[in-house]
Design a protein around this motif. Structure first.
Motif, PDB file in Angstrom:
ATOM      1  N   CYS A  22      28.505 -48.032  21.107  1.00  0.00           N
ATOM      2  CA  CYS A  22      28.770 -49.185  20.982  1.00  0.00           C
ATOM      3  C   CYS A  22      30.545 -49.257  19.637  1.00  0.00           C
ATOM      4  O   CYS A  22      30.877 -47.789  20.880  1.00  0.00           O
ATOM      5  CB  CYS A  22      27.761 -49.023  19.186  1.00  0.00           C
ATOM      6  N   LYS A  44      21.709 -40.488  20.423  1.00  0.00           N
ATOM      7  CA  LYS A  44      23.153 -40.258  20.450  1.00  0.00           C
ATOM      8  C   LYS A  44      22.832 -39.491  21.940  1.00  0.00           C
ATOM      9  O   LYS A  44      22.656 -38.764  21.675  1.00  0.00           O
ATOM     10  CB  LYS A  44      24.169 -40.710  19.749  1.00  0.00           C
ATOM     11  N   CYS A  73      27.405 -48.211  13.122  1.00  0.00           N
ATOM     12  CA  CYS A  73      27.305 -49.847  14.291  1.00  0.00           C
ATOM     13  C   CYS A  73      25.599 -50.722  13.821  1.00  0.00           C
ATOM     14  O   CYS A  73      25.203 -51.689  13.827  1.00  0.00           O
ATOM     15  CB  CYS A  73      27.180 -50.053  15.407  1.00  0.00           C
ATOM     16  N   CYS A 119      24.899 -44.259  12.191  1.00  0.00           N
ATOM     17  CA  CYS A 119      25.852 -45.129  13.117  1.00  0.00           C
ATOM     18  C   CYS A 119      26.275 -46.061  12.205  1.00  0.00           C
ATOM     19  O   CYS A 119      25.352 -47.133  12.066  1.00  0.00           O
ATOM     20  CB  CYS A 119      25.456 -44.869  14.080  1.00  0.00           C
ATOM     21  N   ARG A 153      23.139 -49.135  15.013  1.00  0.00           N
ATOM     22  CA  ARG A 153      21.747 -49.035  15.992  1.00  0.00           C
ATOM     23  C   ARG A 153      21.437 -47.560  15.499  1.00  0.00           C
ATOM     24  O   ARG A 153      22.043 -46.877  14.660  1.00  0.00           O
ATOM     25  CB  ARG A 153      22.045 -48.350  17.248  1.00  0.00           C
ATOM     26  N   HIS A 212      24.326 -44.828  22.228  1.00  0.00           N
ATOM     27  CA  HIS A 212      23.079 -44.511  22.321  1.00  0.00           C
ATOM     28  C   HIS A 212      21.812 -45.024  23.430  1.00  0.00           C
ATOM     29  O   HIS A 212      22.073 -45.244  24.126  1.00  0.00           O
ATOM     30  CB  HIS A 212      22.797 -45.483  21.246  1.00  0.00           C
TER      31      HIS A 212
END
Ligand code: ADP
Ligand code: ZN
Length: 434
Positions: A250, A320, A314, A312, A316, A257
């Motif tokens: 990401c 990971k 982002c 994270c 999400r 991810h």
């Protein structure tokens, strides 16, 4: 602004994800027990029946599958659906031996496309983008995977396949490609040819690249980002599980991810098979939760990796994985010392060399020989012999510090090491031939 393809899934809370996994695993174990005699036999040998698996917490009761099983069961032994329902076959690149094949029904292609659409969206792509797919098309999964993802996301898809690099660049410019998908070593080569054509990042419109299918270092990422003027994202996958898109990076660019609604990941000790706690380094094992035609349970990838679940930026929530640190069977043991090609690449790039190198290992008598061929940057080729020798010994010293053993370094002419349009061949181990 962060983009998503299936935000509800990609950002679901961890309990919800676990709920999906439990439900899908139970269904998958039943599917395999009923339809794949090869795996049912392995389960019987291990003394497990479907009723023993009540949630993903019981997964370690199930037997592993390995590449050797895929070869044993070749070609149809692991199919869980009639061939009449299958619509596609792909095969591995055969990096480490005989190729293995995988089958897909419509549902499997659909979920694979979703995974690749998620990766493209995470790299900032949407329907306004022109996506140049320069992974090989054909049996290899790279071309078909990113092509399907690009199509489903609604990008204008440019199915170039790999090779014919000048034409790649011409189309890239004429059609204003904004996203490039290929192996990282091919991205380096495209950068070189761009330069040879008297062009630079300013002459192309690329903004992002999705590069995977082989190991690459952070140093190589920075080099590609600079040469092509883009953000370079990693993508991971393997044919056995569908292809690229098992995991993707990401905007945080700090690990990939894993599409956990489709693939359940574990890390095991490669020697004992014991499951290791999150955060520890070991071999990555995947269970495909949703695939119908070719579902693999606890498939040993041989990729060495670490998993971490963290908040994270982002948004999400899926766990990971770090960049794979090479394959367990890629690791060279030279004079008793463990050597990963990625360690060598890191040193080379830190010292200002390119990612064009080759490692040659051989055995003379009882002793391993260890040679590293490295291309000189074009502007240094006129250096005197003394300067060359000094450079070689500086490089050899730096490699010794990193690896613990001393390779013989050979600086060679620019462009003398074969360029790769697919997966690069970094290691020639002649010892295996005897
Ligand atoms: P083969 O095993 O013959 O190369 P595949 O083409 O299916 O077959 O490649 C899958 C393998 O490629 C993975 O198991 C892994 O070793 C490597 N790989 C894929 N993506 C990445 C990546 N982003 N970083 C490092 N290695 C990768
Ligand atoms: Zn993220």
């Amino acid at each position: 602004m962060e983009k998503y393809f299936q935000k509800d899934i990609e950002c679901a809370d961890v309990q919800t994800i676990k709920g999906w996994q439990n439900e899908k695993l139970l269904r998958q174990v039943r599917n395999v027990w009923d339809n794949v005699p090869y795996y049912r036999n392995l389960m019987e040998k291990a003394g497990v029946i479907p009723e023993d698996i009540k949630s993903v917490d019981d997964i370690s009761k199930l037997p592993f599958l390995s590449k050797a099983d895929l070869r044993d069961a070749y070609p149809y032994g692991l199919l869980a659906r009639p061939l009449s329902e299958c619509v596609r076959i792909h095969s591995t690149s055969g990096t480490t031996g005989k190729r293995v094949i995988a089958f897909y029904n419509r549902h499997d292609i659909d979920l694979w496309n979703d995974c690749c659409s998620r990766a493209l969206a995470a790299a900032g792509a949407d329907e306004n983008d022109v996506c140049q797919v320069a992974y090989g098309y054909g049996l290899f999964t790279g071309g078909a995977g990113l092509d399907g993802g690009s199509h489903k996301l609604g990008c204008l898809t440019l199915p170039m396949s790999s090779g014919n690099t000048e034409r790649q660049i011409q189309f890239m410019r004429d059609l204003g490609a904004t996203v490039l998908c290929c192996t990282p070593s091919y991205a380096v080569y495209i950068g070189e040819v761009l330069h040879e054509m008297g062009l630079s990042a300013d002459d192309i419109k690329l903004k992002a690249g999705i590069f995977g299918a082989e190991p690459w270092t952070e140093e190589m990422r920075r080099d590609i980002e600079k040469t092509l003027g883009i953000k370079a994202y990693d993508i991971y996958g393997l044919t056995e599980l569908s292809g690229p898109g098992v995991a993707f990076e990401c905007s945080a660019q700090s690990g990939m991810h894993i599409n956990e609604d489709h693939f359940y990941a574990e890390i095991i000790d490669p020697d004992t098979g014991e499951v290791l706690p999150e955060g520890e380094k070991g071999e990555l094992v995947f269970t495909s939760l949703d695939k119908e035609a070719f579902p693999l349970l606890r498939y040993r990838t041989r990729d060495i990796c670490v998993l971490k679940r963290e908040k994270c930026p982002c948004g999400r929530t899926h766990i990971k994985m770090c960049k794979p640190m090479g394959r367990s069977d890629d690791m060279l043991i030279i004079r008793g010392v463990n050597v990963f090609p990625s360690q060598i690449e890191t040193v080379l790039m830190k010292m200002g060399y390119s990612a064009n190198y080759q490692i040659v290992v051989d055995r003379v008598g009882a002793t391993d020989t260890f040679d590293v061929y490295v291309e000189l940057p074009g502007d240094q080729f006129s250096d005197t012999v003394r300067e060359m020798t000094e450079k070689e010994s500086a490089l050899s010293g730096a490699l010794k510090t990193m690896l613990g053993i001393n390779p013989k370094v050979h600086l060679v002419q620019p462009k003398s090491i074969t360029r790769s349009e697919g997966k690069a061949v970094r290691v020639i181990d002649k010892r295996k031939l005897v």
